[in-house]
Design an enzyme around this catalytic site. Sequence first.
Site, mmCIF file in Angstrom:
data_model
loop_
_atom_site.group_PDB
_atom_site.id
_atom_site.type_symbol
_atom_site.label_atom_id
_atom_site.label_comp_id
_atom_site.label_asym_id
_atom_site.label_seq_id
_atom_site.Cartn_x
_atom_site.Cartn_y
_atom_site.Cartn_z
ATOM 1 N N ARG A 102 -18.826 -0.895 -4.989
ATOM 2 C CA ARG A 102 -19.448 -2.282 -5.695
ATOM 3 C C ARG A 102 -20.686 -2.026 -6.103
ATOM 4 N NH1 ARG A 102 -15.301 -4.309 -4.063
ATOM 5 N NH2 ARG A 102 -14.935 -2.199 -2.486
ATOM 6 N N THR A 103 -21.653 -1.721 -5.638
ATOM 7 C CA THR A 103 -22.802 -1.348 -5.153
ATOM 8 C C THR A 103 -23.231 -0.366 -6.035
ATOM 9 O OG1 THR A 103 -23.212 -1.327 -2.361
ATOM 10 C CG2 THR A 103 -24.721 -0.571 -3.600
ATOM 11 N N LYS B 216 -26.894 22.024 -1.448
ATOM 12 C CA LYS B 216 -27.448 23.587 -1.233
ATOM 13 C C LYS B 216 -28.276 23.524 -0.231
ATOM 14 C CE LYS B 216 -26.719 24.425 -5.971
ATOM 15 N NZ LYS B 216 -27.133 24.068 -7.211
ATOM 16 N N ARG C 199 -28.651 5.268 -1.904
ATOM 17 C CA ARG C 199 -27.635 5.070 -0.705
ATOM 18 C C ARG C 199 -27.147 6.464 0.055
ATOM 19 N NH1 ARG C 199 -21.675 2.291 -0.661
ATOM 20 N NH2 ARG C 199 -23.009 0.288 -0.607
ATOM 21 N N HIS D 182 -29.080 -3.579 4.683
ATOM 22 C CA HIS D 182 -28.279 -3.083 2.803
ATOM 23 C C HIS D 182 -29.023 -4.483 2.120
ATOM 24 C CE1 HIS D 182 -25.524 -2.652 -0.584
ATOM 25 N NE2 HIS D 182 -24.667 -2.485 0.410
#
Length: 305
Positions: free
Chosen positions: A51-52, A80, A101, A129
């Site tokens: 969703r986000t 890396k 995120r 959030h």
Amino acid sequence: MRHLMSPMDLSVEELDQLLDLANDIENNPKKYAHACDGKRLATLFYEPSTRTRLSFEAAMMNLGGTVLGFSSANSSSASKGESVSDTMRVTSCYADIAAMRHPKEGAPLVASMSSLIPVINAGDGGHQHPTQTLTDLLTIRSLKGRLDNITVGLCGDLKFGRTVHSLIEALVRYENVKFVLISPEELRVPSYIREEVLTNNNIEFMEVERLEDALPDLDILYMTRVQKERFFNEEDYVRMKDFYILDKQKMELAKEDMFILHPLPRVNEISVEVDKDPRAAYFQQAQYGVYVRMALILTLLEVEV
Ligand code: NCD
């Protein structure tokens, strides 16, 4: 230049303006269809999301902008050994705004310090959030017509659930909001939320273990999944995962005008039979997430329509 790391980065007045803008977008989508023509959003996702990330991308596309980014740490140079600061500094050359995120608490904040463009925290570990909170506030205000004078029950994993932490921080700023914190002993809200956010602001709250005891008093029931990825061992997760299951029978205890919210994804905590209940608002909530992210992008890019 402004970033969004926590709901506290916005004053109550700014929050209200943002929610008003989201409502206007909902009612007049055409008016905003070209507001971000030529602008780019970068989605930097080091942790899974449906969703986000998709709602951020849909939001930018609805505004006429374009999107670029990565959806896992494996497919970025993090694999890396690149730092979030370097990744962010470089992303500033390619995009106008970024949503990040990350599994580590504070990573988007660190990124924002090297960024030349606004950075939005799209979830940092078990911490915050804020854009889910904007979604939750818009949903509650749209369905109940207010954000004050409500009793909100938060149920499930209150310890690791970042959406819970951000929502409590945002709601304590409205008048007469009462909380019922429903969780097993092991998954209670962190002490900083209990002490610094609730007790220090003289907020009325109760902590209970049984959902049935809390249900009759609630105006909003905010269900959450047990955050499997934040547990140290599988055994504890398995013991906790089915602690709460909201079903048709339990819903008989709830008020007729109570609404059920859930940030989603749902695992077992809401039985699918509840989806047909008119009080189930979680899919509608996901739709509100697009309007509110559109409003946020416009606000941080300082685009006037
Ligand atoms: C939440 C999250 O990522 O914290 N999901 C979401 O963004 N809607 C809730 C969760 O994963 O349980």
